[in-house]
Design an enzyme around this catalytic site. Structure first.
Site: not given
Ligand SMILES: [Zn+2]
Ligand SMILES: [Zn+2]
Length: 398
Positions: A85, A143
């Protein structure tokens, strides 16, 4: 990993390097935010199909992808993970591969994590089964945003049957070529909280008829500083920060409401519980002492990243073997968080930093900065290190 296999892996990844760069730059041009990685996910699935991987599961706990290779000899199952991401940042690098999406940028290097893991995929495909056990590659979304993408992937079976897991973060504060991690606690658990203090507002000249939420808030901010200095053991590390204090409208009005916002960073679950309990107690008692009511909303984020002792040692040993004794070393504690922590809560493994900084290439900005960039040669090292750890684990647990 014997010398011959090491040299073969190096040669294969050297050959794959132009494709890894091309893949990374494609992802960099087309970033997607956490939990919105639909195109990234299907692009990864297409690349795995190009490589020839016969076992690919898509839509694992959302946009997650799990690809697997099984060797001809029996052995353990080792998982390797990359995140995919991007962040809500307007890119300012001016690179010719800069983001084409306004306000969205791969400013943490997850594009390179994914491209590097696709290199690992091509390597295992090229072995045509000439290895022990199973290698499972996890391409993980989300994440950067709690509750994160790791948890739903685990709940959807991404770790079932897995014996060990390794993950790399390319790290621009370290020079390219450097590898660092540490056994035990490595990165912080990150929680957030909001405290609403409800008093009774009134005339600034007649405080006797009010319960001043600002005075209660000021006392509470001061009291919260004693958690780290007076309650947490001096042998532990923790942070309690109040980053926002909002109250009041005018000089002659006593505020009836005050809102504090803060973050807690810890490296130990017991310390985290202790701090949370003390914030609750102080909020209740200090506010009550000033005739107000304190309401705490505490939101748990990612737990601390705690590396397995033996696997952290394996990781540093492998890095020294691959890149030279001087290249590998002990990391300091990192007060940022990572949802790789959820994998390590369940199975042994290690999360490791691979240096990606290089002043000659302008890769000098920190992660989450609009001019963040990496030395792309670090992708090859990341891929080699993941392969090296997996093969070392399989050799030792065959
Ligand atoms: Zn990051
Ligand atoms: Zn990262």
């Amino acid at each position: 990993m014997d010398n011959q296999r090491r040299l073969e892996a190096e040669r294969t990844l050297e050959r794959l390097m132009p494709r890894m760069v091309e893949h990374r730059r494609h992802l960099h041009r087309h970033p997607e935010l956490s939990f919105q990685e639909a195109r990234t996910s299907s692009w990864i699935a297409e690349r795995l199909a190009d490589i020839g991987c016969g076992s690919v599961r898509t839509a694992v706990g959302g946009f997650g992808i799990v690809a697997e290779w099984t060797g001809l000899e029996p052995g353990p199952t080792v998982a390797l993970r990359a995140d995919m991401d991007a962040l809500p940042i307007e890119e300012e690098t001016g690179a010719d591969y800069a983001s084409t999406v306004p306000g969205v940028m791969h400013a943490c290097g997850h594009d390179a994590h994914t491209a590097g893991l696709l290199g690992v995929a091509a390597y295992y495909e090229s072995l045509q089964g000439a290895f022990k056990g199973t290698r499972r590659l996890l391409f993980q979304p989300a994440e950067e945003l709690t509750p994160g993408g790791a948890k739903p992937m685990i709940e959807d079976g991404a770790l079932s049957g897995v014996d060990a897991i390794y993950g790399v973060h390319l790290w621009s504060p370290l020079p390219a070529g450097r590898v660092e991690t540490r056994a035990g606690a490595f990165m912080a658990g990150v929680d957030e909280f909001t405290i609403d203090i409800v008093g009774r507002g009134g005339h600034g000249g007649m405080p006797q008829h009010t319960a001043d939420a600002i005075v209660a808030g000021a006392a509470l901010v001061t009291a919260l500083q004693t958690i780290v200095s007076r309650n947490v053991s001096p042998l532990e590390t923790a942070v309690v920060t109040i980053g926002s204090f909002q109250a009041g409208e005018a000089s002659n009005i006593i505020a009836g409401h005050c809102r504090l916002k803060g973050t807690v960073r810890t490296f130990d679950l017991g310390v985290r519980d202790q701090i949370r309990a003390r914030i609750r107690e102080l909020t209740r008692s200090v506010c009550a002492g000033y005739g107000t009511e304190g309401r705490l909303d505490y939101r748990e984020g990612y737990p601390p990243v705690i590396n397995d002792e033996a696997e952290a040692a394996r990781c540093l040993r492998t890095a020294a073997m691959l890149f030279g004794e001087d290249a590998a070393g002990l990391s300091e504690l990192i007060t940022a968080g990572e949802d790789f922590a959820y994998y390590l809560e369940r199975i042994p493994g290690c999360f490791v930093f691979v240096g990606a900084g290089n002043p000659e290439l302008g890769a000098v900005y920190p992660h989450h900065h609009p001019r963040f960039d990496i030395d792309e040669s670090s992708m090859k090292q990341a891929a080699l290190l993941l392969i090296g750890c997996a093969e070392s684990f399989a050799d030792a647990n065959g």
